[in-house]
Design a protein around this motif. Structure first.
Motif, mmCIF file in Angstrom:
data_model
loop_
_atom_site.group_PDB
_atom_site.id
_atom_site.type_symbol
_atom_site.label_atom_id
_atom_site.label_comp_id
_atom_site.label_asym_id
_atom_site.label_seq_id
_atom_site.Cartn_x
_atom_site.Cartn_y
_atom_site.Cartn_z
ATOM 1 N N UNK A 95 23.797 0.174 17.561
ATOM 2 C CA UNK A 95 22.436 -0.228 17.935
ATOM 3 C C UNK A 95 21.389 0.651 17.243
ATOM 4 N N UNK A 96 21.590 1.961 17.274
ATOM 5 C CA UNK A 96 20.545 2.843 16.725
ATOM 6 C C UNK A 96 20.531 2.799 15.195
ATOM 7 N N UNK A 118 0.831 -1.219 0.000
ATOM 8 C CA UNK A 118 0.000 0.000 0.000
ATOM 9 C C UNK A 118 0.863 1.267 0.000
ATOM 10 N N UNK A 119 2.122 1.100 -0.368
ATOM 11 C CA UNK A 119 2.978 2.279 -0.567
ATOM 12 C C UNK A 119 3.750 2.742 0.654
ATOM 13 N N UNK A 120 3.732 1.945 1.728
ATOM 14 C CA UNK A 120 4.469 2.348 2.934
ATOM 15 C C UNK A 120 5.846 1.698 2.946
ATOM 16 N N UNK A 121 6.855 2.519 3.091
ATOM 17 C CA UNK A 121 8.223 2.013 3.142
ATOM 18 C C UNK A 121 8.641 1.853 4.599
ATOM 19 N N UNK A 122 9.217 0.702 4.938
ATOM 20 C CA UNK A 122 9.695 0.496 6.308
ATOM 21 C C UNK A 122 11.056 1.178 6.428
ATOM 22 N N UNK A 140 16.375 1.077 8.313
ATOM 23 C CA UNK A 140 16.541 0.304 7.076
ATOM 24 C C UNK A 140 17.866 0.656 6.405
ATOM 25 N N UNK A 141 18.331 1.868 6.609
ATOM 26 C CA UNK A 141 19.596 2.286 5.985
ATOM 27 C C UNK A 141 20.783 1.572 6.626
ATOM 28 N N UNK A 142 20.656 1.150 7.868
ATOM 29 C CA UNK A 142 21.725 0.424 8.552
ATOM 30 C C UNK A 142 22.959 1.296 8.811
ATOM 31 N N UNK A 143 24.109 0.619 8.858
ATOM 32 C CA UNK A 143 25.363 1.332 9.137
ATOM 33 C C UNK A 143 26.107 1.526 7.823
ATOM 34 N N UNK A 167 20.044 -5.109 8.740
ATOM 35 C CA UNK A 167 19.409 -6.371 9.096
ATOM 36 C C UNK A 167 18.624 -6.942 7.924
ATOM 37 N N UNK A 168 18.631 -8.250 7.801
ATOM 38 C CA UNK A 168 17.689 -8.931 6.934
ATOM 39 C C UNK A 168 16.302 -8.712 7.554
#
Ligand code: SF4
Length: 374
Positions: free
Chosen positions: A308-309, A228-232, A314-317, A356-357
């Motif tokens: 941790x943060x 529905x167009x929402x990006x995590x 979704x962008x990760x490190x 993260x996967x």
């Protein structure tokens, strides 16, 4: 740019899962804005950068405080800080508090984003959690906020509710995605000690849903909202049309923020401070001009918090950011620590980033501890 968080510590009743600091008595409500203004003045030197581009009124229930008090606090913040013209200014709201008049007033006094605690669109879930609104009020509140001029609306959902079927969860996601909100925060129900649910659990009368169901609901959350167009963009946060929460993003990217009000936390880039989680103690401290307790973030803490943060997002490190903060050797060390989880597919290394996967993200705690320096 910095952010400011305002904790309004009042609730009409206590939700059975909630361990945020709030009081359910009316006492202290009328004098609260003046107390907070005193705190704003007392801590005016906290943020080195006086330019502020996000202000977030959370709680507790900010919509229980008369708008004239909210306005007073906002006016004071504008006097003390350079609040940018396009600042994101959010108010958290309980669905049954909202009226057309109140929404119009919130816009007039400067709020331009509203986060509505809908939680579920089924009466039985809301009753079970002791929420004071019903399903119809949850939907109406979001529709009303859009109708009366809020273009930036977030809503909250809870999953992992005992007794909630898979079909009900799908329906909740479908209703949420069909409403005029561009942001959804979805949290798994956790049973915290000291809450009503925590006490029931201790007495053997309540428990979490099986882990396999939790994962199933989490994966459904991602796939249905994605369709529905929402990006995590963070483990529990989803945005469409790029309407990410700019304020909450500061917590995950290490930007400074000032937290005002009982139990609020602050971070100025090198130190963390926290106010007492007691309205009485907070009042006494502010009147005595006593500053909150704090700790200096040492290099190990800083590095672990960074890992941790960033991995919540979704962008990760990102390699270049991590290297410029901690050096080349630290990046190699991180890769070594992550190696086993990368080979198992729990962490993904691509385009010079570690993230993260999707499924492993849900069970991230055990993996994160392997990435921390002791
Ligand atoms: S969930 Fe929100 S409304 Fe419910 S008790 Fe906690 S702070 Fe108050």
């Amino acid at each position: 740019m910095s952010g400011i968080y305002i904790h309004i510590p009042f609730c009409q009743s206590k939700c059975f899962y909630c361990d945020f600091y709030s009081v359910t008595k009316n006492e202290g409500r009328d004098g609260f804005a003046d107390l907070m203004i005193d705190e704003i003045k007392l801590r005016s030197d906290y943020l080195i950068n006086k330019q502020v581009d996000t202000i977030y009124f959370g709680g507790g229930t900010p919509t229980l405080l008369h708008p004239s008090y909210l306005e007073k606090i906002l006016v004071q913040l504008h006097e003390m800080y350079e609040v940018s013209k396009d600042a994101e200014i959010t108010i958290e709201a309980n669905p049954d508090d909202l009226t057309p008049g109140l929404l119009t007033r919130y816009l007039q006094i400067g709020f331009n984003r509203i986060s509505i605690g809908t939680q579920s669109f089924f009466d039985e879930h809301l009753k079970l959690m002791n929420r004071r609104h019903n399903a119809a009020q949850a939907k109406d509140a979001v529709m009303m906020a859009a109708k009366y001029g809020f273009g930036n609306i977030s809503l909250d959902l809870i999953y992992g509710i005992p007794g909630m079927s898979s079909d009900e969860w799908e329906q909740n996601l479908d209703v949420a995605a069909g409403l005029p909100a561009n942001h959804i925060s979805a949290y798994h129900l956790t049973i915290e000690p000291g809450t009503r649910f925590g006490k029931l659990k201790k007495a053997g009368l309540f428990s979490e849903i099986p882990d396999s169901e939790s994962v199933e609901q989490y994966l459904k959350l991602i796939s249905l909202l994605g369709a529905r167009g929402f990006e995590q963009y963070e483990i529990s946060n989803f945005a469409r049309n790029k309407r990410v929460s700019r304020h909450n993003s500061k917590y995950w990217t290490g930007e400074p923020y000032l937290g005002l009000g009982p139990s609020a936390h602050s971070f100025n880039g090198t130190q963390r401070h926290w106010n007492p989680a007691s309205l009485a103690k907070y009042s006494t401290d502010i009147r005595a001009k006593k500053l909150p307790k704090g700790e200096t973030i040492d290099s190990t803490m800083h590095r672990n918090e960074y890992v941790m943060t960033r991995l919540r997002t979704a962008a990760g490190i990102e390699k270049s950011g991590f290297r410029s903060e901690f050096g080349e050797a630290a990046w190699s060390e991180l890769l070594d620590m992550a190696d086993e989880h990368i080979s198992k597919g729990y962490l993904v290394l691509e385009n010079e980033r570690i993230r993260f996967d999707t499924e492993a993200w849900f069970r991230s705690d055990g993996i994160l501890s392997d990435l921390f320096l002791l």
